[in-house]
Design a protein around this motif. Structure first.
Motif, PDB file in Angstrom:
ATOM      1  N   GLU A 121       0.837  -1.196   0.000  1.00 13.35           N
ATOM      2  CA  GLU A 121       0.000   0.000   0.000  1.00 13.35           C
ATOM      3  C   GLU A 121       0.869   1.243   0.000  1.00 13.35           C
ATOM      4  O   GLU A 121       1.860   1.342   0.728  1.00 13.35           O
ATOM      5  CB  GLU A 121      -0.954   0.012   1.191  1.00 13.35           C
ATOM      6  N   HIS A 122       0.482   2.195  -0.827  1.00 11.85           N
ATOM      7  CA  HIS A 122       1.219   3.445  -0.979  1.00 11.85           C
ATOM      8  C   HIS A 122       0.339   4.578  -0.464  1.00 11.85           C
ATOM      9  O   HIS A 122      -0.839   4.667  -0.819  1.00 11.85           O
ATOM     10  CB  HIS A 122       1.559   3.668  -2.455  1.00 11.85           C
ATOM     11  N   PRO A 123       0.875   5.468   0.372  1.00  6.33           N
ATOM     12  CA  PRO A 123       0.044   6.543   0.928  1.00  6.33           C
ATOM     13  C   PRO A 123      -0.575   7.407  -0.172  1.00  6.33           C
ATOM     14  O   PRO A 123       0.090   7.782  -1.140  1.00  6.33           O
ATOM     15  CB  PRO A 123       1.038   7.358   1.760  1.00  6.33           C
ATOM     16  N   CYS A 124      -1.842   7.715  -0.009  1.00  4.74           N
ATOM     17  CA  CYS A 124      -2.541   8.563  -0.976  1.00  4.74           C
ATOM     18  C   CYS A 124      -3.733   9.223  -0.314  1.00  4.74           C
ATOM     19  O   CYS A 124      -4.191   8.796   0.752  1.00  4.74           O
ATOM     20  CB  CYS A 124      -2.993   7.758  -2.194  1.00  4.74           C
ATOM     21  N   CYS A 125      -4.219  10.266  -0.941  1.00  3.79           N
ATOM     22  CA  CYS A 125      -5.478  10.907  -0.564  1.00  3.79           C
ATOM     23  C   CYS A 125      -6.420  10.834  -1.754  1.00  3.79           C
ATOM     24  O   CYS A 125      -6.000  11.017  -2.899  1.00  3.79           O
ATOM     25  CB  CYS A 125      -5.254  12.361  -0.162  1.00  3.79           C
ATOM     26  N   VAL A 126      -7.699  10.583  -1.489  1.00  5.23           N
ATOM     27  CA  VAL A 126      -8.684  10.401  -2.551  1.00  5.23           C
ATOM     28  C   VAL A 126      -9.932  11.215  -2.217  1.00  5.23           C
ATOM     29  O   VAL A 126     -10.404  11.209  -1.079  1.00  5.23           O
ATOM     30  CB  VAL A 126      -9.079   8.916  -2.707  1.00  5.23           C
ATOM     31  N   LYS A 127     -10.434  11.930  -3.224  1.00  5.96           N
ATOM     32  CA  LYS A 127     -11.736  12.576  -3.062  1.00  5.96           C
ATOM     33  C   LYS A 127     -12.519  12.410  -4.356  1.00  5.96           C
ATOM     34  O   LYS A 127     -11.943  12.219  -5.430  1.00  5.96           O
ATOM     35  CB  LYS A 127     -11.592  14.049  -2.699  1.00  5.96           C
ATOM     36  N   GLU A 128     -13.824  12.454  -4.256  1.00  7.05           N
ATOM     37  CA  GLU A 128     -14.656  12.342  -5.456  1.00  7.05           C
ATOM     38  C   GLU A 128     -14.837  13.713  -6.076  1.00  7.05           C
ATOM     39  O   GLU A 128     -14.856  14.736  -5.380  1.00  7.05           O
ATOM     40  CB  GLU A 128     -16.013  11.739  -5.121  1.00  7.05           C
ATOM     41  N   SER A 129     -14.971  13.734  -7.418  1.00  6.51           N
ATOM     42  CA  SER A 129     -15.237  15.001  -8.094  1.00  6.51           C
ATOM     43  C   SER A 129     -16.487  14.953  -8.953  1.00  6.51           C
ATOM     44  O   SER A 129     -16.917  15.984  -9.466  1.00  6.51           O
ATOM     45  CB  SER A 129     -14.039  15.405  -8.954  1.00  6.51           C
ATOM     46  N   ALA A 130     -17.082  13.770  -9.126  1.00  4.17           N
ATOM     47  CA  ALA A 130     -18.333  13.682  -9.892  1.00  4.17           C
ATOM     48  C   ALA A 130     -18.989  12.338  -9.614  1.00  4.17           C
ATOM     49  O   ALA A 130     -18.319  11.355  -9.283  1.00  4.17           O
ATOM     50  CB  ALA A 130     -18.078  13.837 -11.388  1.00  4.17           C
ATOM     51  N   ARG A 131     -20.315  12.305  -9.777  1.00  5.31           N
ATOM     52  CA  ARG A 131     -21.082  11.071  -9.619  1.00  5.31           C
ATOM     53  C   ARG A 131     -21.929  10.826 -10.867  1.00  5.31           C
ATOM     54  O   ARG A 131     -22.337  11.760 -11.553  1.00  5.31           O
ATOM     55  CB  ARG A 131     -21.976  11.112  -8.374  1.00  5.31           C
ATOM     56  N   TRP A 132     -22.185   9.553 -11.118  1.00  4.77           N
ATOM     57  CA  TRP A 132     -23.090   9.163 -12.188  1.00  4.77           C
ATOM     58  C   TRP A 132     -24.536   9.479 -11.786  1.00  4.77           C
ATOM     59  O   TRP A 132     -24.823   9.670 -10.598  1.00  4.77           O
ATOM     60  CB  TRP A 132     -22.961   7.668 -12.469  1.00  4.77           C
ATOM     61  N   PRO A 133     -25.454   9.515 -12.739  1.00  6.77           N
ATOM     62  CA  PRO A 133     -26.861   9.760 -12.385  1.00  6.77           C
ATOM     63  C   PRO A 133     -27.427   8.763 -11.380  1.00  6.77           C
ATOM     64  O   PRO A 133     -28.362   9.097 -10.635  1.00  6.77           O
ATOM     65  CB  PRO A 133     -27.585   9.654 -13.735  1.00  6.77           C
ATOM     66  N   ASP A 134     -26.877   7.524 -11.335  1.00  8.26           N
ATOM     67  CA  ASP A 134     -27.383   6.545 -10.370  1.00  8.26           C
ATOM     68  C   ASP A 134     -26.821   6.761  -8.962  1.00  8.26           C
ATOM     69  O   ASP A 134     -27.142   6.016  -8.034  1.00  8.26           O
ATOM     70  CB  ASP A 134     -27.096   5.114 -10.836  1.00  8.26           C
TER      71      ASP A 134
END
Length: 732
Positions: A48-61
């Motif tokens: 595992e490699h350190p990272c940060c994740v955030k969402e920027s868009a969602r599908w219609p569902d």
């Protein structure tokens, strides 16, 4: 088992990168994931490699469509490594331990990367203050300013009004401060500054934007300078150079270029001059001593290097060094005055690199070169299979070598013929004579989207360079940041014209923005890939401009100009569909519905939409193709059966014989004066969606009859997808 996305990261510059920041948007298919907590990153060894994740868009569902991932890697010169994203309901990401700390109060913001710390005054913004490198003031209490000279008066950012300073973003790997205000008192222009610092690193990135919000149509500027005062004048050396060829001196010098013979590669750069004006000569034409946009001042104990991205292409430029002072002239006073149109802006991005040794030991020339070429994680197959870019032919060089070669050659030729200079870089000039000869194209029609598709398909870095140049040009030069004319144009993008401006165009009075020449797809795709908020904001601003045009009836027939037709509805449908998909704001859906109903009501019995030229009524395959692509986007957004019927009737007309020559190629317009072969692939694009919804290969056969094989980076890949899946695509 969790799902896995492989990301190939190649070091492109030929230098060692240590803890180099990587940021990339990654798409996910529909209904795959609902939480960013269920994502982690693995390094090439599988750990595992350190990272940060955030969402920027969602599908219609409601499932996640785009994530933005931040991490740092060390990678050797020209090495290639594969990192993997794991995701799924059972995946849990470890918490990142970070040395980056940020303290924000009502009066200041303090950032400490563990290698570098600085202070920003939120009430009286003056760029970087109280900079310390490894706990020491470095070098000698650096101070900065950003100045504009108009006539004999100098307007300083440090003396202007601060509008807003805020912490825009912070995670374990990076923090960004955004500041806005005015130059000087009385005010002259506005500024927008972003300062991004990175965990454990002793360099940071600064975006310096000036915006012309003066009320006069043009403002003449004699000089724009980014000032860096180091307040030490003894035992220091200035250095600059290109590649491994370095020029160093203890005496003042400068480098300058008014234009360039080469806009990329090893032969591009600025000539270097001593304080007395004599040139530092090399040997022969191709061994000149050049500077590539960075300058370092240092001694054995400490130093600072300033580097500017795209320095060569954004000419004229000058950098001056005297002991204790580094000045980057964004517009040098020795050049003629900059005559900047109302509402234009320009952004320059710089690296400020602090080090605790001399320039050679700090490898300043290598880091400056690396700053010009970001690391770009790539997985072309995944990005297209995710569905985030719609229906696009994947990169298939073994199957279609001639097609792929032609697309690649078009990309390179576009790079080689692009416009250069502070105002023009990122755009192209329409060649030839006639009513539009010499016009700046303003990247018509959404070249940015085409460059992005080519980059995503192939991983081509030349295409990415075109993306970067076009996207900044669009939001700086072509976007209307201020107007004293019709307020409708504010926040829109200007139509092509001389020096990027044309008023009263297309029959729309007192504006430089028209519905047939604004685009949002490329801006939003770039935002999802980079996470930069300015491009999201710009796309929404264009969407708002479209809504104002809808309200005035500019996007629906009858159109203001008799020579116009249904592209005035097609491009607004395409642009608003992209903004609606990004925001979910139903105002854009209602705007699209209004346009659709007007288009439906004016569709001829033959399925087309006409165009008037003098006393003649004809049809234009290009404009009908744009309109049908807009109808396809509307149908995707709504699943409206009426829209599908209108679309398919239009496809039947476009695929028929009414607008073709006997050899099968489409005419530009069917009226006598304009019956020339139409070479662009804009009429082909909607056939991709037609095949998707109907699986009718006969439609593709009809489209192929009109294909001139000229290829279009924006429109062609969607049609090629359909022709490939229908089994009808031939390479030769």
């Amino acid at each position: 088992m969790p799902d896995v996305i492989s990301l190939t990261i190649e070091e492109p510059t030929g230098v060692l990168r240590e803890r180099w920041p990587v940021r990339r948007g990654v798409p996910l298919p529909r209904n795959e994931l609902n939480s960013t907590s269920n994502i982690r990153l693995l390094n090439p060894a599988g750990d595992e490699h350190p990272c940060c994740v955030k969402e920027s868009a969602r599908w219609p569902d409601g499932s996640i469509k785009w994530i933005l991932i931040d991490f740092q890697i060390s990678i050797g010169p020209q090495e290639s490594e594969i990192y993997k994203i794991e995701y799924g309901p059972d995946v849990v990401r470890e918490k990142v331990d970070s040395n980056l700390t940020v303290e924000s109060t009502s009066s200041d913001i303090r950032v400490n990367t563990d290698a570098l710390s600085f202070f920003v005054d939120t009430r009286n913004f003056k760029l970087l203050e109280q900079v310390q490198h490894l706990g020491k003031h470095s070098p000698s209490e650096l101070s900065q300013d950003f100045t504009i000279k108009r006539g004999d008066t100098v307007y300083r950012l440090s003396e202007g009004e601060t509008h807003e300073v805020l912490l825009e973003e912070v995670n374990a790997f990076r923090s960004t401060i955004r500041a806005s205000g005015t130059f000087g008192q009385p005010e002259c222009f506005d500024y927008l500054v972003r300062i991004t610092a990175f965990a454990d690193l002793s360099w940071l990135e600064m975006e310096l934007t000036f915006l012309n919000r003066e009320d006069s149509e043009f403002t003449e500027i004699s000089e724009i300078v980014f000032n860096n005062t180091l307040r030490r004048k003894k035992n220091v050396t200035g250095s600059c150079g290109s590649g491994r060829k370095i020029y160093s001196s203890t005496e003042p010098f400068y480098f300058y270029h008014e234009e360039v013979l080469e806009n990329y590669g090893v032969f591009s750069g600025s000539s270097i001059y001593r304080e007395d004006g004599t040139k530092v000569e090399g040997i022969g034409m191709y061994e000149q001593q050049l500077a590539r946009g960075w300058l370092d001042e240092s001694n054995q104990e400490s130093g600072v290097c300033i580097s500017m991205r795209d320095f060569v292409a954004l000419y004229p430029k000058e950098v001056t060094w005297t002991p204790g002072q580094i000045d980057f002239s964004i517009w040098p006073e020795r050049s003629c005055s900059l005559k900047l149109h109302q509402g234009m802006a320009r952004t320059h991005t710089v690296m400020v690199h602090f080090h605790a040794c001399d320039a050679a030991t700090a490898r300043v020339e290598e880091l400056a070169a690396a700053f010009d070429e970001p690391l770009l994680p790539q997985n072309s197959d995944w990005y297209l299979e995710s569905g985030a870019f719609g229906l696009v032919l994947p990169h298939l060089p073994d199957r279609y070598p001639l097609i792929e070669r032609q697309l690649r050659d078009q990309t390179v030729q576009t790079r080689n013929t692009r416009s250069l200079g502070l105002v023009n870089f990122g755009d192209y000039v329409n060649p030839g004579t006639g009513s539009q000869g010499g016009f700046s194209t303003n990247n018509e029609p959404d070249r940015l989207h085409g460059f992005l598709i080519q980059h995503i398909r192939t991983g081509d870095r030349i295409a990415w360079g075109l993306v970067e140049a076009a996207v900044w040009h669009t939001i700086d030069i072509d976007m209307v940041h201020h107007t004293t004319r019709d307020p409708l144009e504010l926040g829109g993008v200007r139509i092509h014209g001389h020096d990027h401006v044309q008023y009263d165009a297309e029959g729309y009075p007192n504006v430089s923005t028209v519905p047939s020449h604004m685009w949002t797809e490329g801006l939003l795709e770039y935002y999802h890939l980079t996470g930069h908020p300015r491009f999201y904001e710009a796309a929404l601003s264009i969407g708002e401009c479209f809504l104002r045009m809808v309200e005035r009836g500019w996007t629906s027939p009858p159109y203001h100009s008799s020579w116009h037709s249904c592209r005035d509805s097609g491009w607004p449908l395409i642009g608003m569909a992209a903004v609606f998909e990004a925001t979910g704001d139903h105002r854009f859906l209602e705007g699209m519905r209004s346009v659709f109903e007007a288009v439906r009501a004016t569709q001829h019995d033959n399925g087309g939409w006409s165009i008037e030229l003098f006393f003649n009524e004809g049809f234009c395959p290009f404009q009908i193709g744009v309109c049908l692509t807009g109808l396809a986007r509307y149908h995707e957004a709504t699943d409206d059966e009426k829209a599908l019927n209108v679309f398919l009737r239009g496809i039947e007309f476009l695929g028929g014989e009414a607008m073709r020559f006997p050899d099968g190629t489409w005419m530009y317009i069917t009226t006598n004066d304009y019956r020339s072969t139409y070479y662009s692939d804009s009429p082909l694009e909607p056939f991709g969606y037609a095949y998707h919804v109907s699986k009718n290969s006969k439609l593709i056969e009809k489209a192929l009859k009109g294909w001139t094989r000229s290829l279009d980076l924006r429109a062609t890949p969607r049609f090629l997808w359909a022709a490939h899946h229908a089994g009808l695509l031939q390479d030769g």
